[in-house]
Design a protein around this motif. Structure first.
Motif, PDB file in Angstrom:
ATOM      1  N   ILE A 216       7.239   6.569   0.424  1.00 29.12           N
ATOM      2  CA  ILE A 216       6.234   5.608   0.875  1.00 29.12           C
ATOM      3  C   ILE A 216       6.984   4.390   1.404  1.00 29.12           C
ATOM      4  O   ILE A 216       7.750   3.777   0.666  1.00 29.12           O
ATOM      5  N   VAL A 217       6.760   4.058   2.686  1.00 26.57           N
ATOM      6  CA  VAL A 217       7.424   2.900   3.287  1.00 26.57           C
ATOM      7  C   VAL A 217       6.342   1.951   3.807  1.00 26.57           C
ATOM      8  O   VAL A 217       5.665   2.251   4.789  1.00 26.57           O
ATOM      9  N   ASP A 218       6.170   0.827   3.125  1.00 22.04           N
ATOM     10  CA  ASP A 218       5.167  -0.160   3.532  1.00 22.04           C
ATOM     11  C   ASP A 218       5.583  -1.511   2.977  1.00 22.04           C
ATOM     12  O   ASP A 218       6.030  -1.598   1.829  1.00 22.04           O
ATOM     13  N   ASP A 219       5.432  -2.562   3.770  1.00 24.30           N
ATOM     14  CA  ASP A 219       5.824  -3.893   3.316  1.00 24.30           C
ATOM     15  C   ASP A 219       4.760  -4.545   2.441  1.00 24.30           C
ATOM     16  O   ASP A 219       5.039  -5.554   1.788  1.00 24.30           O
ATOM     17  N   GLU A 220       3.562  -3.971   2.378  1.00 27.48           N
ATOM     18  CA  GLU A 220       2.508  -4.532   1.546  1.00 27.48           C
ATOM     19  C   GLU A 220       2.490  -3.840   0.181  1.00 27.48           C
ATOM     20  O   GLU A 220       2.241  -2.637   0.090  1.00 27.48           O
TER      21      GLU A 220
ATOM     22  N   VAL B 276       1.161   0.499  -3.951  1.00 25.79           N
ATOM     23  CA  VAL B 276       0.519   0.837  -5.225  1.00 25.79           C
ATOM     24  C   VAL B 276      -0.644   1.803  -4.989  1.00 25.79           C
ATOM     25  O   VAL B 276      -0.796   2.795  -5.710  1.00 25.79           O
ATOM     26  N   LEU B 277      -1.458   1.541  -3.984  1.00 24.67           N
ATOM     27  CA  LEU B 277      -2.588   2.415  -3.678  1.00 24.67           C
ATOM     28  C   LEU B 277      -2.120   3.839  -3.364  1.00 24.67           C
ATOM     29  O   LEU B 277      -2.685   4.815  -3.865  1.00 24.67           O
ATOM     30  N   LEU B 278      -1.074   3.954  -2.575  1.00 21.92           N
ATOM     31  CA  LEU B 278      -0.552   5.284  -2.236  1.00 21.92           C
ATOM     32  C   LEU B 278       0.037   5.972  -3.467  1.00 21.92           C
ATOM     33  O   LEU B 278      -0.181   7.171  -3.674  1.00 21.92           O
ATOM     34  N   LYS B 279       0.752   5.236  -4.293  1.00 21.88           N
ATOM     35  CA  LYS B 279       1.304   5.839  -5.519  1.00 21.88           C
ATOM     36  C   LYS B 279       0.177   6.340  -6.419  1.00 21.88           C
ATOM     37  O   LYS B 279       0.266   7.435  -6.976  1.00 21.88           O
TER      38      LYS B 279
ATOM     39  N   VAL C 268       9.861   4.880  -3.027  1.00 22.32           N
ATOM     40  CA  VAL C 268       9.187   3.743  -2.403  1.00 22.32           C
ATOM     41  C   VAL C 268      10.194   2.815  -1.742  1.00 22.32           C
ATOM     42  O   VAL C 268      11.264   2.554  -2.291  1.00 22.32           O
ATOM     43  N   ALA C 269       9.831   2.329  -0.539  1.00 23.64           N
ATOM     44  CA  ALA C 269      10.637   1.338   0.172  1.00 23.64           C
ATOM     45  C   ALA C 269       9.713   0.223   0.644  1.00 23.64           C
ATOM     46  O   ALA C 269       8.587   0.482   1.075  1.00 23.64           O
ATOM     47  N   ALA C 270      10.207  -1.019   0.587  1.00 21.16           N
ATOM     48  CA  ALA C 270       9.392  -2.181   0.923  1.00 21.16           C
ATOM     49  C   ALA C 270       9.565  -2.660   2.363  1.00 21.16           C
ATOM     50  O   ALA C 270       8.882  -3.577   2.789  1.00 21.16           O
TER      51      ALA C 270
ATOM     52  N   ASP D  66      -8.602   7.209   3.904  1.00 21.03           N
ATOM     53  CA  ASP D  66      -9.342   7.866   2.830  1.00 21.03           C
ATOM     54  C   ASP D  66      -8.329   8.447   1.834  1.00 21.03           C
ATOM     55  O   ASP D  66      -7.575   9.356   2.193  1.00 21.03           O
ATOM     56  N   PRO D  67      -8.287   7.934   0.600  1.00 23.58           N
ATOM     57  CA  PRO D  67      -7.316   8.438  -0.379  1.00 23.58           C
ATOM     58  C   PRO D  67      -7.403   9.954  -0.598  1.00 23.58           C
ATOM     59  O   PRO D  67      -6.383  10.612  -0.774  1.00 23.58           O
ATOM     60  N   ASP D  68      -8.609  10.512  -0.580  1.00 20.89           N
ATOM     61  CA  ASP D  68      -8.761  11.956  -0.761  1.00 20.89           C
ATOM     62  C   ASP D  68      -8.067  12.713   0.365  1.00 20.89           C
ATOM     63  O   ASP D  68      -7.412  13.734   0.136  1.00 20.89           O
ATOM     64  N   TYR D  69      -8.213  12.210   1.591  1.00 21.50           N
ATOM     65  CA  TYR D  69      -7.543  12.848   2.734  1.00 21.50           C
ATOM     66  C   TYR D  69      -6.023  12.788   2.562  1.00 21.50           C
ATOM     67  O   TYR D  69      -5.327  13.771   2.798  1.00 21.50           O
ATOM     68  N   ILE D  70      -5.520  11.642   2.145  1.00 24.91           N
ATOM     69  CA  ILE D  70      -4.071  11.467   1.948  1.00 24.91           C
ATOM     70  C   ILE D  70      -3.553  12.462   0.920  1.00 24.91           C
ATOM     71  O   ILE D  70      -2.545  13.136   1.139  1.00 24.91           O
TER      72      ILE D  70
END
Length: 129
Positions: free
Chosen positions: A9-13, A18-21, A36-38, A111-115
């Motif tokens: 997961i690569v996101d600066d936010e 956290v949501l993706l994890k 994870v990368a920031a 959509d988290p379910d789609y992810i």
């Protein structure tokens, strides 16, 4: 079982990370490592060292944007499945993402379910028996 499968997961936010994890924790319970990368530079470094099977990649980040991260990773590891996640929903942005090697382009909010379903599918994992 999903031994040795990895998702980066690569996101600066921090909120999105956290949501993706949280979204992918079912896969983690099945043996998938979540990395994870920031920022983009850290994302490239981890991706080239660990060769994750799937990468969720933000487009708009400091230091190095997601398009550049995607291009650099694909030059070295063409099998990595990269899903760009971005607020930039214009057709030109999607074309640019696919041109640098992204496999999928998903606009935020996602959509988290789609992810979760797509991650399981890409990794070859059956979520519900």
């Amino acid at each position: 079982m999903a031994e040795n499968k990895q998702i980066l997961i690569v996101d600066d936010e921090a909120f999105i990370r956290v949501l993706l994890k949280q979204t992918l924790e079912d896969l983690e319970d099945m043996g998938v490592d979540l990395l994870v990368a920031a920022d983009g530079e850290e994302g490239v470094e981890i991706a080239l060292r660990r060769c994750p099977d799937l990468i969720f990649l933000d487009v708009m980040m400091p230091k190095m944007n997601g398009y550049e991260v995607c291009r650099r990773i694909k030059e070295v590891d063409s099998r990595a499945y990269i899903m760009l996640l971005t607020a930039k929903g214009q057709a030109i942005d999607k074309e640019k993402g696919l041109a640098v090697g992204a496999n999928e382009y998903v606009t935020k909010p996602f959509d988290p379910d789609y992810i979760l379903e797509r991650a399981a599918e890409v990794l070859g994992i059956r979520l519900f028996a």
